[in-house]
Design a protein around this motif. Structure first.
Motif, short mmCIF file in Angstrom:
data_model
loop_
_atom_site.label_atom_id
_atom_site.label_comp_id
_atom_site.label_asym_id
_atom_site.label_seq_id
_atom_site.Cartn_x
_atom_site.Cartn_y
_atom_site.Cartn_z
N ILE A 187 13.27 -6.90 -0.28
CA ILE A 187 12.71 -5.73 0.40
C ILE A 187 13.84 -4.79 0.81
CG2 ILE A 187 11.35 -4.91 2.36
CD1 ILE A 187 9.69 -6.54 0.43
N ASP A 188 13.68 -3.50 0.45
CA ASP A 188 14.65 -2.47 0.80
C ASP A 188 16.07 -2.84 0.37
OD1 ASP A 188 12.64 -0.92 1.78
OD2 ASP A 188 13.00 -1.39 3.89
N VAL A 189 16.18 -3.33 -0.86
CA VAL A 189 17.49 -3.64 -1.43
C VAL A 189 18.20 -2.34 -1.77
CG1 VAL A 189 16.73 -5.86 -2.35
CG2 VAL A 189 16.50 -3.80 -3.75
N ASP A 190 19.51 -2.44 -1.95
CA ASP A 190 20.24 -1.24 -2.39
C ASP A 190 20.00 -1.03 -3.88
OD1 ASP A 190 21.98 -2.92 -3.87
OD2 ASP A 190 23.38 -3.08 -2.20
N ASP A 191 20.65 -0.04 -4.44
CA ASP A 191 20.38 0.33 -5.83
C ASP A 191 21.30 -0.35 -6.83
OD1 ASP A 191 18.31 2.00 -5.13
OD2 ASP A 191 19.58 3.80 -5.00
N SER A 192 22.06 -1.35 -6.41
CA SER A 192 23.02 -1.97 -7.32
C SER A 192 22.32 -2.69 -8.48
CB SER A 192 23.93 -2.93 -6.57
OG SER A 192 23.18 -3.94 -5.90
N GLY A 193 21.26 -3.45 -8.18
CA GLY A 193 20.53 -4.11 -9.26
C GLY A 193 19.78 -3.13 -10.13
N TRP A 194 19.14 -2.17 -9.48
CA TRP A 194 18.40 -1.13 -10.20
C TRP A 194 19.30 -0.38 -11.16
CZ3 TRP A 194 14.10 0.94 -11.87
CH2 TRP A 194 13.94 2.31 -12.02
N ALA A 195 20.54 -0.12 -10.76
CA ALA A 195 21.47 0.62 -11.62
C ALA A 195 21.77 -0.14 -12.90
CB ALA A 195 22.76 0.90 -10.86
N THR A 251 0.84 -1.20 0.00
CA THR A 251 0.00 0.00 0.00
C THR A 251 0.87 1.25 0.00
OG1 THR A 251 -0.14 -0.10 2.42
CG2 THR A 251 -1.90 -1.17 1.17
N GLY A 252 0.23 2.37 -0.33
CA GLY A 252 0.99 3.61 -0.45
C GLY A 252 2.00 3.53 -1.59
N VAL A 253 1.65 2.79 -2.64
CA VAL A 253 2.56 2.64 -3.78
C VAL A 253 2.64 3.97 -4.53
CG1 VAL A 253 2.93 1.48 -5.98
CG2 VAL A 253 2.09 0.18 -4.00
N SER A 254 3.85 4.43 -4.79
CA SER A 254 4.03 5.71 -5.48
C SER A 254 4.62 5.55 -6.87
CB SER A 254 4.92 6.64 -4.65
OG SER A 254 6.21 6.07 -4.47
N ARG A 255 5.24 4.39 -7.13
CA ARG A 255 5.93 4.24 -8.42
C ARG A 255 6.16 2.75 -8.69
NH1 ARG A 255 12.06 6.64 -9.23
NH2 ARG A 255 12.43 6.03 -11.40
N VAL A 256 6.02 2.38 -9.95
CA VAL A 256 6.31 1.01 -10.38
C VAL A 256 7.12 1.10 -11.68
CG1 VAL A 256 5.39 -1.25 -11.01
CG2 VAL A 256 4.11 0.21 -9.42
N ALA A 257 8.22 0.38 -11.74
CA ALA A 257 9.05 0.36 -12.94
C ALA A 257 9.36 -1.09 -13.29
CB ALA A 257 10.35 1.14 -12.73
N ALA A 258 9.51 -1.35 -14.58
CA ALA A 258 9.82 -2.71 -15.01
C ALA A 258 10.65 -2.68 -16.28
CB ALA A 258 8.54 -3.52 -15.24
N SER A 259 11.46 -3.70 -16.44
CA SER A 259 12.25 -3.90 -17.65
C SER A 259 12.04 -5.32 -18.14
CB SER A 259 13.74 -3.68 -17.36
OG SER A 259 14.54 -4.06 -18.48
N MET A 260 11.35 -5.44 -19.27
CA MET A 260 11.19 -6.73 -19.95
C MET A 260 12.14 -6.69 -21.13
SD MET A 260 9.06 -9.64 -20.26
CE MET A 260 7.30 -9.30 -20.09
N ARG A 261 13.08 -7.61 -21.18
CA ARG A 261 14.08 -7.55 -22.24
C ARG A 261 14.53 -8.94 -22.64
NH1 ARG A 261 15.96 -6.26 -17.30
NH2 ARG A 261 17.88 -7.26 -16.57
N ILE A 262 15.16 -8.99 -23.79
CA ILE A 262 15.66 -10.24 -24.33
C ILE A 262 17.09 -10.02 -24.83
CG2 ILE A 262 14.70 -9.82 -26.63
CD1 ILE A 262 14.11 -12.84 -26.76
#
Length: 201
Positions: free
Chosen positions: A108-116, A61-72
């Motif tokens: 949950i509450d991972v750092d930004d290394s994967g996101w980067a 709840t209180g979701v403010s943003r959702v991002a996704a990358s579908m790739r091949i």
């Protein structure tokens, strides 16, 4: 800016990550107006009595943003090809993996290394609220030898867990079931044996 960490304050985030590890991802539902996102999982849990896995619904709840990358990206591709996907098609995208597991040990509450690594390869990045969220959820889906991959990141404030009958599962209870499952699995308990799942070391 200081941000409240919400209802997960003081709770066992590491234990929650353990309880979510290798859960089967069955689908996802988004309520943009209500700023809610629900994730259907077949969790690896060992209750005091009952089967060694169970279907649960995690509601963020209180979701403010959702991002996704579908790739091949095949072995001989110089760069990944980003596939089209929108927030309202995310459930269908997840289901297209046919029940993929949540790989890894942190969600949950991972750092930004994967996101980067994949934030420059986004299929979509949708804001559904202006507030700064207190927490993040990050998970991925893969297809074995198929080169397709989906990464998802959700910014949220709070979460709850319910079983398939709709009963809310207290977070400590859910974590305890997950820890019992992995302990039994690491000790070779036959009821926790699953193909492709190795012991936590």
């Amino acid at each position: 800016m200081n941000v409240s960490r919400g209802l997960l304050d003081g709770w066992d985030t590491a234990g929650l990550n353990t309880a979510l590890s290798e859960a089967t991802c069955l689908g996802l539902e988004v309520d943009e107006a209500g700023r809610r996102l629900s994730l259907e999982l077949e969790a690896l849990t060992l209750p005091q009595e009952g089967p060694a896995s169970d279907r649960v619904r995690l509601t963020f709840t209180g979701v403010s943003r959702v991002a996704a990358s579908m790739r091949i990206q095949r072995w001989d591709d110089l760069a990944a090809t980003v596939l089209p996907l929108q927030l309202d098609g995310l459930d269908e995208g997840i289901r297209s993996f046919g029940g993929g597991r949540l790989h890894g040990w942190e969600f949950i509450d991972v750092d930004d290394s994967g996101w980067a690594l994949w934030s420059e390869l986004l299929s979509f990045d949708t804001k559904i609220g202006d507030e700064i969220a207190a927490h993040v959820l990050e998970f991925s889906q893969e297809e074995g030898i198929d080169p397709r991959e989906l990464d998802v990141r959700v910014w949220f404030d709070n979460m709850s867990i319910h079983d398939k009958s709709g009963r809310e599962i207290p977070l400590p209870e859910f974590i305890a079931g997950g820890k019992r499952w992995w302990k039994a699995h690491d000790e070779g308990d036959p009821q926790t044996m699953r193909p492709g799942i190795v012991p936590q070391l």
